[in-house]
Design a protein around this motif. Sequence first.
Motif, PDB file in Angstrom:
ATOM      1  N   LEU A  27       0.862  -1.317   0.101  1.00 23.25           N
ATOM      2  CA  LEU A  27       0.214  -0.068  -0.006  1.00 23.25           C
ATOM      3  C   LEU A  27       0.839   1.391   0.048  1.00 23.25           C
ATOM      4  O   LEU A  27       0.413   2.320  -0.923  1.00 23.25           O
ATOM      5  CB  LEU A  27      -0.849   0.026   1.341  1.00 23.25           C
ATOM      6  N   LEU A  28       1.858   1.178   0.804  1.00 20.39           N
ATOM      7  CA  LEU A  28       2.782   2.407   0.877  1.00 20.39           C
ATOM      8  C   LEU A  28       3.540   2.779  -0.541  1.00 20.39           C
ATOM      9  O   LEU A  28       3.576   3.866  -0.972  1.00 20.39           O
ATOM     10  CB  LEU A  28       3.898   2.263   1.991  1.00 20.39           C
ATOM     11  N   LEU A  29       3.697   1.392  -1.179  1.00 18.44           N
ATOM     12  CA  LEU A  29       4.387   1.808  -2.466  1.00 18.44           C
ATOM     13  C   LEU A  29       3.560   2.225  -3.608  1.00 18.44           C
ATOM     14  O   LEU A  29       3.874   3.044  -4.347  1.00 18.44           O
ATOM     15  CB  LEU A  29       4.841   0.253  -2.933  1.00 18.44           C
ATOM     16  N   VAL A  30       2.029   1.864  -3.306  1.00 25.99           N
ATOM     17  CA  VAL A  30       1.377   2.486  -4.480  1.00 25.99           C
ATOM     18  C   VAL A  30       0.924   3.962  -4.230  1.00 25.99           C
ATOM     19  O   VAL A  30       0.790   4.555  -5.047  1.00 25.99           O
ATOM     20  CB  VAL A  30      -0.114   1.547  -4.244  1.00 25.99           C
ATOM     21  N   ILE A  31       0.751   3.961  -2.802  1.00 21.05           N
ATOM     22  CA  ILE A  31       0.676   5.675  -2.398  1.00 21.05           C
ATOM     23  C   ILE A  31       1.905   6.329  -2.969  1.00 21.05           C
ATOM     24  O   ILE A  31       1.975   7.436  -3.470  1.00 21.05           O
ATOM     25  CB  ILE A  31       0.519   5.827  -1.020  1.00 21.05           C
ATOM     26  N   GLY A  32       3.046   5.980  -2.790  1.00 24.02           N
ATOM     27  CA  GLY A  32       4.375   6.807  -3.334  1.00 24.02           C
ATOM     28  C   GLY A  32       4.359   6.751  -4.673  1.00 24.02           C
ATOM     29  O   GLY A  32       4.854   7.918  -5.281  1.00 24.02           O
ATOM     30  N   LEU A  33       3.736   5.559  -5.353  1.00 21.88           N
ATOM     31  CA  LEU A  33       3.796   5.696  -6.992  1.00 21.88           C
ATOM     32  C   LEU A  33       2.932   6.838  -7.386  1.00 21.88           C
ATOM     33  O   LEU A  33       3.249   7.382  -8.414  1.00 21.88           O
ATOM     34  CB  LEU A  33       3.525   4.474  -7.461  1.00 21.88           C
ATOM     35  N   VAL A  34       1.718   6.624  -6.736  1.00 22.76           N
ATOM     36  CA  VAL A  34       0.637   7.978  -7.285  1.00 22.76           C
ATOM     37  C   VAL A  34       1.208   8.953  -6.892  1.00 22.76           C
ATOM     38  O   VAL A  34       1.137  10.097  -7.793  1.00 22.76           O
ATOM     39  CB  VAL A  34      -0.822   7.510  -6.449  1.00 22.76           C
ATOM     40  N   TYR A  35       1.835   9.497  -5.862  1.00 21.00           N
ATOM     41  CA  TYR A  35       2.339  10.664  -5.467  1.00 21.00           C
ATOM     42  C   TYR A  35       3.420  11.081  -6.567  1.00 21.00           C
ATOM     43  O   TYR A  35       3.380  12.235  -6.884  1.00 21.00           O
ATOM     44  CB  TYR A  35       3.091  10.898  -3.893  1.00 21.00           C
ATOM     45  N   TRP A  36       4.336  10.206  -6.804  1.00 21.96           N
ATOM     46  CA  TRP A  36       5.321  10.545  -7.783  1.00 21.96           C
ATOM     47  C   TRP A  36       4.659  10.850  -9.239  1.00 21.96           C
ATOM     48  O   TRP A  36       5.305  11.707  -9.827  1.00 21.96           O
ATOM     49  CB  TRP A  36       6.336   9.522  -7.880  1.00 21.96           C
TER      50      TRP A  36
END
Length: 190
Positions: A27-36
């Motif tokens: 989930l943290l990786l998905v959130i980080g990808l969306v932010y990026w």
Amino acid sequence: MSSAVLLAQEQARVANWPGYIGWTVGLLLVIGLVYWLMRQGWNWRRTLQSGIPPLPAVPERAGRTILESSGRYHGTTTAGNWLDRVVAHGLGTRSRADLTLGEHGLLVQRPGDVDFWIPAERLTGARTDSGIAGKVVPSGILVVTWAHEDTELDSGFRLDHPDEHTGWVEEITRLAATRTTTKKTEEAAS
């Protein structure tokens, strides 16, 4: 079976730590990808708008003060397209704002962000609207339309007292009409 064995089996089902940690990291990786991706989109928009010339220099004062208010700056878009946000020269960042309408133009002071100045001869009008730059406000937004070189822009503000929007619309419209009439008179005299 004893109650201790049942309790141990129940705790084993609830405490699946590797599964919880895996889902959390995912989930943290998905959130980080969306932010990026959002950041890349913002930078791409800034690159596309790099041809917009610098804004006029901010003066000390706006001339004789007509109106003053504080509120929020919600962003600038190309005129008539309330979703086409302009991010060049700091115009894309939402912030607090102190507005001063003077006889020479509109001064927008933004604490912690870039101030900007709209000379009176570039003001083309004002209106109230329900939103700008993807932000919808039920009580309305003051939208100031102005020309920057060959581009017409809309800048949106939500004053602390929305009942003041009407007065701002009237004064900006009056100032824009006065400047347009004066400019046409000067051109005809030349």
